[in-house]
Each structure stands twice: as C-alpha cells, then as structure tokens.
Design an enzyme around this catalytic site. Sequence first.
Site, PDB file in Angstrom:
ATOM      1  N   GLU A 123      -4.792  -8.244 -18.057  1.00 35.32           N
ATOM      2  CA  GLU A 123      -4.932  -7.557 -16.870  1.00 35.32           C
ATOM      3  C   GLU A 123      -5.898  -6.148 -17.188  1.00 35.32           C
ATOM      4  OE1 GLU A 123      -1.347  -5.270 -15.620  1.00 35.32           O
ATOM      5  OE2 GLU A 123      -0.938  -4.880 -17.708  1.00 35.32           O
ATOM      6  N   HIS A 179       3.137 -28.432 -30.036  1.00 39.36           N
ATOM      7  CA  HIS A 179       3.569 -29.268 -28.798  1.00 39.36           C
ATOM      8  C   HIS A 179       2.406 -29.446 -27.840  1.00 39.36           C
ATOM      9  CE1 HIS A 179       7.375 -30.052 -31.164  1.00 39.36           C
ATOM     10  NE2 HIS A 179       7.296 -28.719 -31.009  1.00 39.36           N
ATOM     11  N   LYS A 227      -0.345  -0.552  -8.909  1.00 34.54           N
ATOM     12  CA  LYS A 227       0.762  -0.228  -9.921  1.00 34.54           C
ATOM     13  C   LYS A 227       2.056  -0.760  -9.585  1.00 34.54           C
ATOM     14  CE  LYS A 227       2.408   1.949 -13.534  1.00 34.54           C
ATOM     15  NZ  LYS A 227       2.484   1.114 -14.704  1.00 34.54           N
ATOM     16  N   LYS A 232      -0.837  -7.726 -21.117  1.00 31.86           N
ATOM     17  CA  LYS A 232      -1.811  -6.565 -21.338  1.00 31.86           C
ATOM     18  C   LYS A 232      -3.195  -6.800 -21.675  1.00 31.86           C
ATOM     19  CE  LYS A 232       0.124  -4.244 -20.400  1.00 31.86           C
ATOM     20  NZ  LYS A 232       1.583  -4.126 -19.921  1.00 31.86           N
ATOM     21  N   CYS A 268       0.727  -1.258  -0.033  1.00 36.04           N
ATOM     22  CA  CYS A 268      -0.177  -0.041  -0.027  1.00 36.04           C
ATOM     23  C   CYS A 268       0.747   1.207   0.039  1.00 36.04           C
ATOM     24  CB  CYS A 268      -0.885  -0.026   1.192  1.00 36.04           C
ATOM     25  SG  CYS A 268       0.125  -0.315   2.814  1.00 36.04           S
ATOM     26  N   ASN A 283       2.581  -0.875   5.770  1.00 35.56           N
ATOM     27  CA  ASN A 283       3.040  -1.473   4.427  1.00 35.56           C
ATOM     28  C   ASN A 283       4.055  -2.534   4.453  1.00 35.56           C
ATOM     29  OD1 ASN A 283       3.542  -1.885   1.722  1.00 35.56           O
ATOM     30  ND2 ASN A 283       4.996  -0.013   1.466  1.00 35.56           N
ATOM     31  N   GLY A 284       3.586  -3.883   3.954  1.00 37.50           N
ATOM     32  CA  GLY A 284       4.431  -4.839   4.162  1.00 37.50           C
ATOM     33  C   GLY A 284       3.854  -6.074   4.790  1.00 37.50           C
ATOM     34  N   GLU A 319       4.083 -10.547 -23.569  1.00 34.50           N
ATOM     35  CA  GLU A 319       3.518  -9.109 -23.104  1.00 34.50           C
ATOM     36  C   GLU A 319       2.097  -8.775 -23.437  1.00 34.50           C
ATOM     37  OE1 GLU A 319       4.406  -7.071 -20.873  1.00 34.50           O
ATOM     38  OE2 GLU A 319       3.442  -5.292 -21.685  1.00 34.50           O
ATOM     39  N   TRP A 335      -3.947  -2.312  -0.744  1.00 36.22           N
ATOM     40  CA  TRP A 335      -3.931  -3.391  -1.577  1.00 36.22           C
ATOM     41  C   TRP A 335      -3.819  -4.724  -0.767  1.00 36.22           C
ATOM     42  CZ3 TRP A 335      -1.164  -7.678  -3.533  1.00 36.22           C
ATOM     43  CH2 TRP A 335      -1.506  -8.384  -4.481  1.00 36.22           C
ATOM     44  N   ARG A 355      -0.331   2.566  -5.630  1.00 32.56           N
ATOM     45  CA  ARG A 355       0.345   1.448  -4.768  1.00 32.56           C
ATOM     46  C   ARG A 355      -0.918   0.429  -4.168  1.00 32.56           C
ATOM     47  NH1 ARG A 355       5.337   3.089  -3.344  1.00 32.56           N
ATOM     48  NH2 ARG A 355       5.584   1.469  -1.669  1.00 32.56           N
TER      49      ARG A 355
HETATM   50  O1  M6R Z   1       7.374  -1.357 -11.576  1.00 33.50           O
HETATM   51  P1  M6R Z   1       7.778  -2.520 -12.309  1.00 33.50           P
HETATM   52  O2  M6R Z   1       8.350  -2.368 -13.607  1.00 33.50           O
HETATM   53  O3  M6R Z   1       9.121  -3.222 -11.441  1.00 33.50           O
HETATM   54  O4  M6R Z   1       6.790  -3.592 -12.073  1.00 33.50           O
HETATM   55  C1  M6R Z   1       6.597  -4.852 -12.730  1.00 33.50           C
HETATM   56  C2  M6R Z   1       5.556  -5.419 -12.845  1.00 33.50           C
HETATM   57  O5  M6R Z   1       4.686  -5.488 -11.635  1.00 33.50           O
HETATM   58  C3  M6R Z   1       4.645  -4.859 -13.824  1.00 33.50           C
HETATM   59  O6  M6R Z   1       5.419  -4.649 -15.141  1.00 33.50           O
HETATM   60  C4  M6R Z   1       3.356  -5.337 -13.987  1.00 33.50           C
HETATM   61  O7  M6R Z   1       3.482  -6.534 -14.692  1.00 33.50           O
HETATM   62  C5  M6R Z   1       2.426  -4.362 -15.131  1.00 33.50           C
HETATM   63  N1  M6R Z   1       1.109  -4.041 -14.240  1.00 33.50           N
HETATM   64  C6  M6R Z   1       2.260  -5.111 -16.435  1.00 33.50           C
HETATM   65  O8  M6R Z   1       1.327  -4.314 -17.198  1.00 33.50           O
END
Ligand code: M6R
Length: 600
Positions: A485, A501, A595, A482, A5, A103-104, A478, A77, A31
């Site tokens: 998510e 395979h 994020k 995208k 958080c 946080n943690g 990737e 979170w 966060r």
């Molecule tokens: O801040 P970071 O680049 O270290 O974050 C890594 C991942 O959490 C981040 O890339 C996540 O996979 C994204 N939400 C994907 O779009």
Amino acid sequence: MSAMCGIFGYVGSREDAGKIVVDGLKHLEYRGYDSWGISYKCEDELIKIEKETGKISSVNSNDFCQKSSIAIAHTRWATHGGVSKCNAHPHLSEDGSISVVHNGIIENYQDLRNELKNKGYNFASETDSEVIPHLIQEELKSCSDFSTAVRNACKRFEGRFAVLAMDSNSQTLVAARTGSPLIVGVEKADNGKIDGFFIASDIPAFMEYSKTVQYLDDGEMVVTDGNKIVFTDLETGEEHPKREIEITWNAEKANKGEYDHFMLKEIMEQKDSVARAVNQDEEQIKTIANAIRNAKGTFLIGCGTAHKSCMAGEYFFSIIAQHHVNVSSAGEFKPYHHFLQPESLVIVVSQSGETADVLEAMNIAKEKGSKVLAIVNVEGSTIAREADYTLLINAGPERAVASTKALTGQMAVLILIAYAMIDKLQDGKKQLLDATALINDMLNPRYIDFLRGVAGQIHTHEDLYIIGKSWNFPMALESAIKIQEVSYIHAEGFAGSELKHGPIALVEEGTPCIALIGNDELKGDIIGNTIELKARGAKIIGIAPENNEVFDTWIKVPDAAAAQAIINIIPVQVLSYFLAVQRGKDPDMPRNLAKSVTVK
Ligand code: M6R
C-alpha cells in the site's frame, strides 16, 4: 459513480462559513483525498461552488473568507470511474438553488437519472450523487418546504448513504443518514444561546468550535437554520428527542513533530501505544474472557490490517487459551451468518470504527441476537457506540493510511484476553509490558538507520515475498499489505509450509524474501522453508531474535514470547516506510486509498 468521503456543513451566526468548512474538511481527509469541493452562499447571491481534484490539505482556507454564514463541503474517494472536477461534490440542482454533498451509494441512481432526464434535468457529472439535488428540486414541486422535499427524495433512494443538502432560499441545511455516519456539533454562547450548528462525518471537523454533539442514528433526518435543530424519523417525520453529549476527549492536533510523515511518527509511537492498549480495566477484561468461554461460537471479524490482527488472535486464543474462535474478513462473513445465534459472541476489530463491511457484520450479529464486542481505536465512532461492549485500544489518532500502531494495540488486547481466559491476566500483562520496553529499546536511531539501509538494498525490486508460521503467518500477510500500500511493490505473504505447493515458482535469482521467525517450537520448520527459498536464489532477510547462516541480512528483534508477532511486524513497518520514501511515494496518502472505508 458513488463516493466514499467526508462531509461537513455549517450554518449559524459566524460569517466565515467558507473558511470554517475548508478548515474542517482537512480533518476529514482520511476519508478520501482524490478531490474536494465546497459551496456557500454570500449575501444576495446564488450558491457559489468551488471544486478541484487533489487534496484539500494543500488549499488555503483564507481564499474562502467571503461573508457567508452557511456552507457545505466534501472530500472524496471515488469508488467507480474517474477522478475529475465535474465529478467532485457538491452537486447543484438544475435551478442552482440546492447543493448537495453525499457519502455512500445511491444504488438505484440509474433509474432515477433516466426518470429525471426525461423530465428535462441535465446532468453535469457521471456520479450517482447528482440525482439527489435534481430529485429534491423535483419533489419541491409537490410540497411546500425544503425539508419535506429532502425527505421525499431520500425515501426513493436505495442503499446506504449520508446526505447533506443546502437550500439557498430557506438558508437551511438538511441531513439524512441511512448508514454512513453524521454527527451534529452545537455551538453555544456563554449564556447558553445557540450560535450555530455543524454537521459532519466525524467530530474533529468541528471540534475547534464545539464539543457538544448529537449523533444521527440510521434512519434519521435533521433540519437546521442555525437557530434551532430538529431531529426526525426519515420515514415517518415523527420528531425524535436528542440528547446532547459532551465530548471528553481531545482530537490530537495533526502534528508530525520531528518526522517527515505521520507513518513513521505513528510507528515510533508504539513505544507507548502498546502499553496504553494493555492498560485496560481488568474486571472488564475478565468479563470478556468469561463471555468468550461461555459463548456458543466466537467470531473475530475485521478488514485489512484489522483482519490480520483477528487472524493473529485466532492463534493467540488457540495457543495461549486452547480455545477455538472463528475468524472472517468482514466482507466475507455472509456465508457464516447462519451460525450466529443469541448465545454467539462477535468480536469486531476496527481502528476507525466506521468500516462499512464491519458495521454490516455487527448489525447482522445484533439482528440475530448475538452480543457484539468492539475493539476500536476511535472513541465515539459508530462501531464503538453501537456495540454491546467496547474496548478502546487508546493508540491515539492514526493519520497515515497504513495502519501501524492500531494493529499492535489490537493484538495486545487480544493477547491480554487470551491470558485472562486461563486466569493468568497478570502474566499476560507482564509479558506485554515487557514487550513495550523491548519496543522502546528496539526503535533507537541506529536501528532505524539500519532499516533504512536494508530498504536501500531492495527498493528497486518489483516483487517481494514474506513468509511466517503460526502467529507470524498473519504477520507475513500484514507485511505484504504494508509494503504494497505504501511502496506499490508487488509483495505477497505466505505460510512458510505453503511455498512448495505453488508460490515458490515465483522465486528467481535475487528475489528478496523476508522470513518472520520467533524463538518457538516452529523455528526449525520456518528456517527449513527459508533454506528452500535460498536454494532457488532468493535473497533472505531474516527477522528473528537469533542470527542464522541462511540469512543474507539479519534484522535482529528481541525475543518476546507470546508478543513476538507484535515485535516482528514493527521492523517491517519501518522497512515499508523507507521503501515508499526511497521510491518517491507519499507513505501517508497512498494512491487509490482512503483511511476509512465507509462503502462496501
Ligand atoms: O478502520 P479499520 O481498522 O476498520 O480499517 C480496516 C482496513 O481498511 C485497514 O486496516 C486497511 O487495511 C489499512 N489501510 C492497512 O494499512
């Protein structure tokens, strides 16, 4: 139930502490955004707490304008268990005099909880965090002051955490850090007199008031009553002198401009952000290229999207520089720790510079004496500050949870380094700058409209597959991240050659499949894989510089040589955005995500 958080607190001469922390918290929403809460102290009253499930961004800070000069706040979170009002922070001590945000993870919280329950403490939540205020209250029985009680409590916690505690009796804030970031902002009057202090997980929370900061390091504690601040070693209590650092960067205002969502705005910004990533100090790039050449083992490490840019980096280094590097997801790096030696080089890639798994990998590398290069977007982040060398990709703030412009910036930097390794830095730079001009041409309103239409054809499907080869393979992975998510469609990426395979069994009549293709020597192979998909009834969306009869829909992209992976992912980002919007989802704040992932 632990939390990942954002935390924020203020104490000082201002009298609208409640409003300050609510406004500041809105900058920390990246966060975590499943619930929020604040506590503040008004004159002659005990601590007041307000908390709710949902996002802090929809809260009016003027509702918290009662006279108060001390407050703490939290946006959450949850990592385990449900999202509920009683699990939201802050948590109060039994006697109501101490409130805490956290946080943690307090790993030994069950033992502590049982011990405190046996002593008569009542728990109102299911969180690990609630043991903190109760234990501080308990510790206060055997020591005279609040900060010593916090220190003694923290010494009993296992795990990585940041704690911010407010005491209504002494009107002080005490914060401690053993892993999660905490930064102090110092507010001064024109004559240099201290006006107050802010303590936050990240600088933008207080940037409106102060650009003078002091970083807490791991194992440090800080105590302030708003007039002075004291940094100490959490374990020994020994005082630590602390430098004040003036922040030179600006937190760009969270502004969507003409766009409905940050995600689309950030995708469109790639017209400029890739060029900013390429604009690096050439001598530094050459030094890094040399370090990779001379290292006994180079490791590229990141999580999620940043991990996919590491995977693409493995291809860039192999194909462009004929140099082998090792790639690992940061969370899976442990089995490889034993390869690290003082001559190894670990390259950590992270947009936020705060990802817990990446931080841990970096710390292990440092313990083993290896050098660490960080490729980071957020200046002043923990990873940026603690690495031996840092390259900033300069993408500007990325607010949408889905990483877009950070990915392309990271890949641009990796391509640049690969060219520098064969003493062709200028060639690499030219190719990348040419690619940025191509991105600019590509992202025109007609193209965006066309992609909106393509999304319209597939947005009702529940399964979608993406294939690629070479550096388009990590881009297929990737693409899947995208789409998953933001739209919640079940999307999966594969290497084209892997289909037969196993995964090809998933394809049915009408299943949409995206093929990422470049004008390279593998083009024939991936077209072959695409034909195999088509033969099983797949509807093929080809993302390629040239059309092919196997495509049902062709998304044209420019031919960009070594920058093709950067070019090919951009239409998928746009497609993902429209899939989310057309399915009625919020692309900026998808469910269950945050994020910045600050717990392991
Ligand atoms: O801040 P970071 O680049 O270290 O974050 C890594 C991942 O959490 C981040 O890339 C996540 O996979 C994204 N939400 C994907 O779009």
